[in-house]
Scaffold this active site. Structure first.
Site, PDB file in Angstrom:
ATOM      1  N   SER A 277     -72.504  11.481  39.261  1.00  0.00           N
ATOM      2  CA  SER A 277     -71.648  12.170  40.542  1.00  0.00           C
ATOM      3  C   SER A 277     -70.526  11.183  40.459  1.00  0.00           C
ATOM      4  O   SER A 277     -70.234  10.116  40.109  1.00  0.00           O
ATOM      5  CB  SER A 277     -72.370  11.643  41.690  1.00  0.00           C
ATOM      6  OG  SER A 277     -72.335  10.134  41.854  1.00  0.00           O
ATOM      7  N   ASP A 278     -69.185  11.716  40.926  1.00  0.00           N
ATOM      8  CA  ASP A 278     -68.008  10.983  41.144  1.00  0.00           C
ATOM      9  C   ASP A 278     -68.413   9.881  42.279  1.00  0.00           C
ATOM     10  O   ASP A 278     -69.739  10.210  42.969  1.00  0.00           O
ATOM     11  CB  ASP A 278     -66.731  11.702  41.625  1.00  0.00           C
ATOM     12  CG  ASP A 278     -65.515  10.984  41.259  1.00  0.00           C
ATOM     13  OD1 ASP A 278     -65.717   9.676  41.292  1.00  0.00           O
ATOM     14  OD2 ASP A 278     -64.494  11.591  41.282  1.00  0.00           O
ATOM     15  N   TRP A 279     -67.720   8.821  42.609  1.00  0.00           N
ATOM     16  CA  TRP A 279     -68.092   7.892  43.660  1.00  0.00           C
ATOM     17  C   TRP A 279     -68.212   8.229  44.971  1.00  0.00           C
ATOM     18  O   TRP A 279     -67.233   8.893  45.593  1.00  0.00           O
ATOM     19  CB  TRP A 279     -67.127   6.738  43.435  1.00  0.00           C
ATOM     20  CG  TRP A 279     -67.663   5.685  42.650  1.00  0.00           C
ATOM     21  CD1 TRP A 279     -67.965   4.278  42.966  1.00  0.00           C
ATOM     22  CD2 TRP A 279     -68.015   5.712  41.186  1.00  0.00           C
ATOM     23  NE1 TRP A 279     -68.243   3.681  41.597  1.00  0.00           N
ATOM     24  CE2 TRP A 279     -68.459   4.641  40.856  1.00  0.00           C
ATOM     25  CE3 TRP A 279     -68.222   6.775  40.212  1.00  0.00           C
ATOM     26  CZ2 TRP A 279     -69.072   4.100  39.491  1.00  0.00           C
ATOM     27  CZ3 TRP A 279     -68.695   6.903  39.059  1.00  0.00           C
ATOM     28  CH2 TRP A 279     -69.054   5.375  38.522  1.00  0.00           C
ATOM     29  N   ALA A 281     -69.724  11.186  45.729  1.00  0.00           N
ATOM     30  CA  ALA A 281     -69.582  12.764  45.900  1.00  0.00           C
ATOM     31  C   ALA A 281     -70.965  13.443  45.950  1.00  0.00           C
ATOM     32  O   ALA A 281     -70.820  14.560  46.463  1.00  0.00           O
ATOM     33  CB  ALA A 281     -68.959  13.088  44.602  1.00  0.00           C
TER      34      ALA A 281
END
Ligand SMILES: *[C@@H]1O[C@H](CO)[C@@H](O)[C@H](O)[C@H]1NC(C)=O
Ligand SMILES: *[C@@H]1O[C@H](CO)[C@@H](O)[C@H](O)[C@H]1NC(C)=O
Ligand SMILES: *[C@@H]1O[C@H](CO)[C@@H](O)[C@H](O)[C@H]1NC(C)=O
Ligand SMILES: *[C@@H]1O[C@H](CO)[C@@H](O)[C@H](O)[C@H]1NC(C)=O
Ligand SMILES: *[C@@H]1O[C@H](CO)[C@@H](O)[C@H](O)[C@H]1NC(C)=O
Ligand SMILES: *[C@@H]1O[C@H](CO)[C@@H](O)[C@H](O)[C@H]1NC(C)=O
Ligand SMILES: *[C@@H]1O[C@H](CO)[C@@H](O)[C@H](O)[C@H]1NC(C)=O
Length: 871
Positions: A277-279, A281
């Site tokens: 995941s993005d941070w 997200a």
């Protein structure tokens, strides 16, 4: 800074669950696609999968879930730190930004940004920059480099993070990505291609307790032919990790969009690494796992990034396996993917542990700042110097990216005895200190990079003024963005004016730009237009140097008679000074080319690429322009830009001639059938014993740290649910039966036949001027007329740069077009098809997208120069 963040977020409470899939414009649908394909089916990865699966078979449930998530924000030295399985010899993995250098540390190189290497159009430099970056990440003990970025691609000229990628064209992005991946991974570091996908705007990108991240609504053909293209090439180069985007696509968040991850990334594009995941997200536990997410970063729940020790995964993942909601093979596949990437890069052999801290510059500090004030303390920074001789390649990139847009009467190069008057604060370092703004969140002094997580600290900054000093130039510098009254203009002086345009990531607002250039628009910052006009009113010979993240409007002054030369030095990183001097004084000829179009007005773009503003509910960003972004749009509409994509002058001139075109692989309307998937590891489907999840006795917990264990009663209760008839409410179309692959897949990057070379093209590039220089041959494809697919007039498909050619010297460059380069994505058959096998494709070659006069014809098999440029 950490504290400030904690305080600012601690007022947030956990809100009611937000609606995760909301209505999008009619016609856009987020398809369900299950199960997540098991990795390991391509031969290049089979040995790593064999090793990884062997380890996974030996891990307990809690060890496995420990490897799929971070231990929490600020819970280790790196921006992301996974849990470990030390019993099996698997350490915590350190993940760190990226992309232009190791973020938030010292004794490391601040490389030129992605947009700058894009502007070199130099494949060899792209690869060498990647190798140097890889050495630095390895030297700091980083396992996973969070780059390259190929999304955003630059659909929106005001988009805040376009500069982290390589330019507004899928093929330029693709070479940038593939060669960066190859360079970085050749040093044993796992690269991360990001952000999957359609992450073209910063504002409103994130899900919060009050609003869903925006939805990018786009059709399947546009996705394939523009946005997924560079990802396909990065995957073909064997990239070990991919990061999903914050936003949604067609209303479904990228972190749990099963069609995007399962069908497109892991099946069709054959991605063998792991998806993170993005941070913050990630917005769900079970749904994201089923949709193919393999790693949660940094591990915490998105609505409470303040460290409360809560996660969608870790202990919740353990619970979800015990209660039968997430099938064991889904967890096993994720862990195997992570470990396979680790083996694939050789990280099981003597890989250094992190020796820096992203959280502090002190030698000692909290080992887990998120556990403040209870964190144990220790040494967190060893200050290892990882720069090696990387300044050399960094400077070469900065220099060879410099793009000369205008040069009247050979004003450039300068001679050393010319008296210079230098204007603009961009010429000299930020007087407050080169790293005085966290994550470069200010535009003060020489602009070497944009702001946000894609920044790095400068070890030093060689400014243009430093460069003039070391040249021994005769100059006066007026360190202001207003025109001074005391510069005593004289007719023979040459005035250098330094101006900028900046942008960055949305979590920082700089001079009212919220990441995107929402406030400054495409104008120069700090009243740059006025400064240039004021200088031009008093000086007869003005040279404008622009440090910029992307397109800027030059119209207020570009045609003034005293504006003699204009160059874009893009974002040079630490090497802003001598790289520029080498061009200004003619040690080398400039050889950069624009990686985007510079328009005459912002009206020139389609309306649909404007920034999407605040909307109640989920902001909708609908890609009605389809394939027509940047030059594809300007060409279609017949709008003459100020400077076309690919434009870039030299001090010399080049001719392109003597081209040949040779058919290599015969075309068929559909590609040859894909190879079948190779074997993948077999995983048990049996739910493990609850005891595999019990906390060990007398474990010394770190406060708020994320662990994968459960209390005994909790584990036992979950296991009881797993044995009961209670079933998780699976999404529509859910199944856990592995499927044969889609027709367009077959290898990393897609069906390998897509990359068959259809035609080899060679062209002789001759330096026809009187000074040495490097030329770029750009190859654009024009589809046959009369096909039933609406296709941009020309599309970049390949490029090559010459070595430095002496006056009169020539070099033969080899270019190629593949089957994919001549195909379109057919949404009906879900395959790449050649729309007219016997049709006449125009293969145009030249030095810019609007300077194509050499045409090869696939049906004639001949090439002719002196043709009228197609646009
Ligand atoms: C989005 O919807 C469009 C239109 O129905 C469709 O062509 C496309 O495949 C969808 N994309 C995704 C990722 O679901
Ligand atoms: C798995 O565990 C067994 C028994 O402890 C051991 O013999 C084997 O080497 C282990 N395999 C791997 C790949 O770690
Ligand atoms: C998970 O990782 C943490 C951090 O390395 C470690 O302390 C813990 O023992 C690990 N848990 C398991 C189940 O191995
Ligand atoms: C720091 O880096 C060096 C060189 O890359 C490495 O040998 C060392 O193990 C690292 N230090 C620590 C504490 O891991
Ligand atoms: C199993 O646990 C997960 C994680 O807590 C939860 O989301 C899910 O609803 C549970 N499943 C069942 C069937 O109770
Ligand atoms: C270029 O130089 C010539 C000769 O000095 C001069 O006549 C002409 O006006 C110059 N052109 C421009 C655009 O400055
Ligand atoms: C023309 O191109 C061929 C390669 O395709 C090369 O061998 C030859 O030297 C070139 N001729 C000239 C005059 O540049």
């Amino acid at each position: 800074m950490v504290l400030a963040l904690l305080l600012s977020l601690s007022s947030l409470a956990v809100g009611a669950a937000i609606d995760k899939r909301v209505a999008v414009p009619a016609g856009y649908v987020a398809l369900s696609s299950y199960p997540a394909p098991h990795g390991g089916w391509v031969p290049e990865w089979s040995e790593s999968y064999r090793k990884a699966a062997g380890v996974v078979a030996n891990l307990t449930l809690a060890e496995k879930t420990n490897l799929t998530a971070g231990t929490g924000i600020f819970m280790g030295r790196c921006v992301g730190n996974t849990g470990s399985a030390l019993r099996a010899g698997i350490p915590q993995l350190c993940l760190q930004d990226g992309p232009l250098g190791v973020r938030n540390t010292d004794h490391s190189t601040a490389f030129p940004a992605g947009i700058t290497i894009g502007a070199t159009f130099d494949k060899d430099l792209m690869r060498r920059r990647g190798e140097a970056i890889g050495e630095e990440f390895r030297g700091k003990g980083v396992n996973v480099y969070l780059g390259p970025s190929v999304g955003p691609i630059g659909r929106k000229p005001r988009g805040g993070r376009n500069w982290e990628g390589f330019g507004s064209d899928p093929v330029l992005q693709a070479y940038g990505a593939a060669l960066t991946v190859e360079g970085v991974q050749s040093k044993g570091v796992i690269a991360t291609i990001k952000h999957w996908i359609a992450n073209e705007q910063e504002m409103y990108r994130m899900y919060s307790i009050v609003q869903e991240g925006y939805s990018s609504n786009l059709d399947d053909r546009t996705l394939h032919e523009l946005y997924a293209w560079p990802f396909a090439e990065g995957i073909r180069s064997g990239v070990g990790a991919a990061m999903i985007a914050y936003n949604a696509v067609n209303g479904s968040a990228c972190s749990q969009n099963s069609y995007l991850i399962n069908t497109l990334l892991k099946d069709e594009l054959g991605f063998q690494g792991f998806v993170m995941s993005d941070w913050l997200a990630q917005i769900s536990g079970v749904p994201s796992a089923l949709a193919g997410l393999d790693m949660s970063m940094p591990g915490d729940i998105h609505t409470i990034p303040l460290v409360t020790g809560q996660s969608y995964w870790m202990y919740e993942y353990t619970r979800a396996v015990l209660n039968g909601s997430i099938p064991v093979d889904r967890l096993d596949d994720s862990v195997t993917r992570i470990l396979a990437a680790w083996y694939q890069m050789g990280q099981d052999q003597n890989y250094p542990e992190p020796n820096f801290s992203t959280n502090t510059q002190d030698t000692e500090g909290d080992l887990y700042p998120g556990a403040w004030p209870e964190s144990p303390k220790g040494v967190v920074n060893e200050f290892i110097d990882v720069q090696g001789d990387h300044a050399v390649v960094a400077k070469e990139v900065a220099r060879d990216a410099i793009t000369l847009l205008k040069n009247v009467n050979s004003t450039l190069p300068l001679s050393l005895d010319t008296t210079l008057k230098v204007f603009g604060t961009d010429a000299e370092k930020n007087p407050d200190g080169i790293n005085s703004c966290a994550d470069q969140g200010c535009n003060k002094g020489t602009l070497g990079m944009g702001w946000g997580s894609g920044s790095a600290r400068y070890p030093y900054l060689d400014s243009p003024i430093d460069g003039l000093k070391s040249r021994g130039a005769t100059y006066s510098f007026y360190n202001s963005d207003s025109f001074p009254s005391n510069s005593n203009p004289s007719l023979d002086d040459v005035a250098l004016v330094f101006v900028t345009a900046d942008s960055g990531e949305n979590y920082l607002t700089v001079e009212n730009d919220h990441g995107d250039r929402d406030s400054s628009k495409l104008n120069l910052w700090h009243n740059g237009d006025k400064l240039v006009k004021d200088v031009a009113a008093k000086y007869a010979n003005v040279v404008v140097i622009v440090h910029t993240v992307g397109p800027v409007l030059l119209e207020q002054w570009i045609d003034l008679p005293s504006i003699k030369a204009v160059l874009f030095a893009h974002l040079p990183g630490q090497e802003a000074g001598d790289s520029l001097m080498q061009v200004l004084y003619g040690d080398v000829s400039p050889s950069g080319h624009l990686p985007y179009t510079v328009p005459k007005s912002e009206e020139g773009y389609p309306n649909s690429v404007s920034l999407v503003g605040f909307q109640l509910g989920q902001p909708q960003d609908t890609y009605t322009e389809g394939l027509y972004i940047d030059y594809r749009h300007f060409n279609k509409e017949g709008i003459t830009p100020r400077y076309a994509f690919g434009h870039g002058l030299s001090y010399t001139t080049f001719s392109f001639s003597n081209a040949t075109i040779t058919p290599v692989t015969g075309l068929t309307s559909t590609p040859p059938a894909r190879p079948a998937k190779g074997p993948t590891p077999s995983y048990s489907t049996e739910i493990p014993a609850a005891s595999e999840a019990y906390w060990p006795d007398n474990f010394d917990k770190v406060w708020r740290y994320l662990y994968s264990w459960l209390d005994k009663s909790d584990a036992d209760n979950s296991a009881a649910i797993g044995k009961s008839t209670k079933v998780y409410p699976y999404p529509p179309g859910y199944s856990n039966k592995q499927t044969p692959g889609v027709a367009a897949g077959g290898a990393q990057g897609g069906n390998p036949a897509l990359f068959d070379v259809a035609y080899d093209i060679s062209v002789t590039v001759k330096n026809t001027g009187s000074t040495a220089g490097k030329a770029v041959a750009q190859l654009y494809v024009q589809y046959p007329s009369g096909i039933s697919f609406d296709t941009p007039i020309i599309q970049l498909r390949d490029f090559e740069k010459t070595k430095e050619l002496a006056a009169g010297e020539s070099e033969v460059l080899q270019l190629r077009v593949t089957r994919k380069d001549l195909s379109v994505w057919d949404v009906v058959s879900q395959n790449w098809i050649v729309p007219d096998v016997r049709g006449d494709y125009g293969i145009w070659i030249g030095g810019a997208s609007d300077a194509l006069t050499l045409k090869c014809s696939t049906s004639e098999g001949t090439c002719e120069s002196g043709q009228a440029s197609p646009v």
